[in-house]
Design a protein around this motif. Sequence first.
Motif, PDB file in Angstrom:
ATOM      1  N   UNK A 161       0.599  -1.355   0.134  1.00 17.01           N
ATOM      2  CA  UNK A 161       0.454  -0.070  -0.106  1.00 17.01           C
ATOM      3  C   UNK A 161       0.791   1.402   0.409  1.00 17.01           C
ATOM      4  N   UNK A 162       0.665   2.214  -1.332  1.00 18.51           N
ATOM      5  CA  UNK A 162       1.295   3.055  -0.839  1.00 18.51           C
ATOM      6  C   UNK A 162       0.353   4.436  -0.593  1.00 18.51           C
ATOM      7  N   UNK A 192      -1.433   8.641   0.080  1.00 14.93           N
ATOM      8  CA  UNK A 192      -1.130   9.931  -0.451  1.00 14.93           C
ATOM      9  C   UNK A 192      -2.121   9.919  -1.018  1.00 14.93           C
ATOM     10  N   UNK A 193      -2.325  11.093  -2.548  1.00  7.87           N
ATOM     11  CA  UNK A 193      -3.430  11.620  -3.413  1.00  7.87           C
ATOM     12  C   UNK A 193      -3.096  11.121  -4.523  1.00  7.87           C
ATOM     13  N   UNK A 194      -1.941   9.574  -4.624  1.00  4.95           N
ATOM     14  CA  UNK A 194      -1.415   9.053  -5.807  1.00  4.95           C
ATOM     15  C   UNK A 194      -0.937   7.907  -4.909  1.00  4.95           C
ATOM     16  N   UNK A 195      -2.026   7.189  -3.899  1.00  5.87           N
ATOM     17  CA  UNK A 195      -2.115   6.281  -3.344  1.00  5.87           C
ATOM     18  C   UNK A 195      -2.784   5.452  -4.296  1.00  5.87           C
ATOM     19  N   UNK A 196      -2.197   4.061  -4.264  1.00  8.79           N
ATOM     20  CA  UNK A 196      -2.335   2.797  -4.788  1.00  8.79           C
ATOM     21  C   UNK A 196      -1.979   1.652  -3.933  1.00  8.79           C
ATOM     22  N   UNK A 211       4.568   7.339 -10.485  1.00 13.16           N
ATOM     23  CA  UNK A 211       2.788   8.072 -10.863  1.00 13.16           C
ATOM     24  C   UNK A 211       2.944   7.442  -9.325  1.00 13.16           C
ATOM     25  N   UNK A 256       4.110   8.642  -6.944  1.00 14.83           N
ATOM     26  CA  UNK A 256       4.923   9.863  -6.169  1.00 14.83           C
ATOM     27  C   UNK A 256       5.602   9.649  -4.549  1.00 14.83           C
TER      28      UNK A 256
END
Lengths: 200, 200
Positions: free
Chosen positions: A153-154, A156-160, A186, A188
């Motif tokens: 899991x990443x 943040x706003x560009x989380x994915x 992608x 960040x």
Amino acid sequence: MMTFRDEDFLPVEVPIGVSNRHIHLCRQDLDTLFGPGYELTVYRQLSQPGEYAARETVTIVGPRGVLEGVRVLGPVRSYSQVEIAMTDGFRLGLRPPVRESGDLEGTPGIAVVGPSGALTLPRGVILAARHIHMEAERAASLNLHDDQRVQVLVPGMRGMIFNNVIVRVSPNFRLELHLDTDEANAALLANGDKVKILRP
Amino acid sequence: MMTFRDEDFLPVEVPIGVSNRHIHLCRQDLDTLFGPGYELTVYRQLSQPGEYAARETVTIVGPRGVLEGVRVLGPVRSYSQVEIAMTDGFRLGLRPPVRESGDLEGTPGIAVVGPSGALTLPRGVILAARHIHMEAERAASLNLHDDQRVQVLVPGMRGMIFNNVIVRVSPNFRLELHLDTDEANAALLANGDKVKILRP
């Protein structure tokens, strides 16, 4: 909507290592590109013990474009291999597959130019499969095994969530998730940022 | 490990639209770059009705690098805006924030050069927040609303789940998930590939 609690993750924070495009060379190809018996010089030690970015760079030439200043990583290997991001692939005019290091059957080749010569690799250009280097002891304590696929899991706003992240276990490894520049950009993510592994 | 069944997804397949770096221009900036009263010419209609890629391109110049051939999108807008990927940001020497279109407060500026003149945008460079354009009727049938955040599953070896995908609803929109080139290349997605929305 998936939401996560602390207990959904393994108790470990994995630092990110971003792999810019680079090339590994076998002895014979190093000789061709830099001269017979040439020895690479260390520019910067990498996080995995014994691995280093060399001062030496090469130019790689694809059917549609060129990338200059592609860094050589040392030490020499038994095979030459070029690791790029798909963004680089579009610039070069190549569409390499996602592969683990050394699994080069059926991968595209490319021309490589050094200060003392040029050669055409018949194969060896890959998009590196994202992977976590992990110490054997830590893997055991987390109940993970070599070659296991996990999800990361990443935030943040560009989380994915990255699926199919390969765990690679060795006593010599140091904990780090290796992403290529497309994946890192992608999401960040930068070197040293921390991510979490979903409990398998 | 998360696994999904068909009923975990909304009953819709969303085609991908990859946004390469581009610029939107206001009337005044178009005049400066291409000449007073200049009219953009259509290179290719885009999927969203009325939007088009123009034949015209500009050069953008950042503190550390230059990108040539950056396509202008038409029609003209009330504000100028440059949308790039983070990979472009590193080449230019800029670190723009993730923003929705038009939300430009506090974003970096950049120099723009056209055939008839140059200008410096005081602000306007963004990484576009990923978003799904959706027809109002379809959104209603899926029980989604404008500005809602959803999660999108990308299948395959480079499979991932994108969090924070913004749903944008309008009667004029055509169903499409817009990603920048870093996001598309990280996930190995191309124009027209289909992805699924996780049921909120």
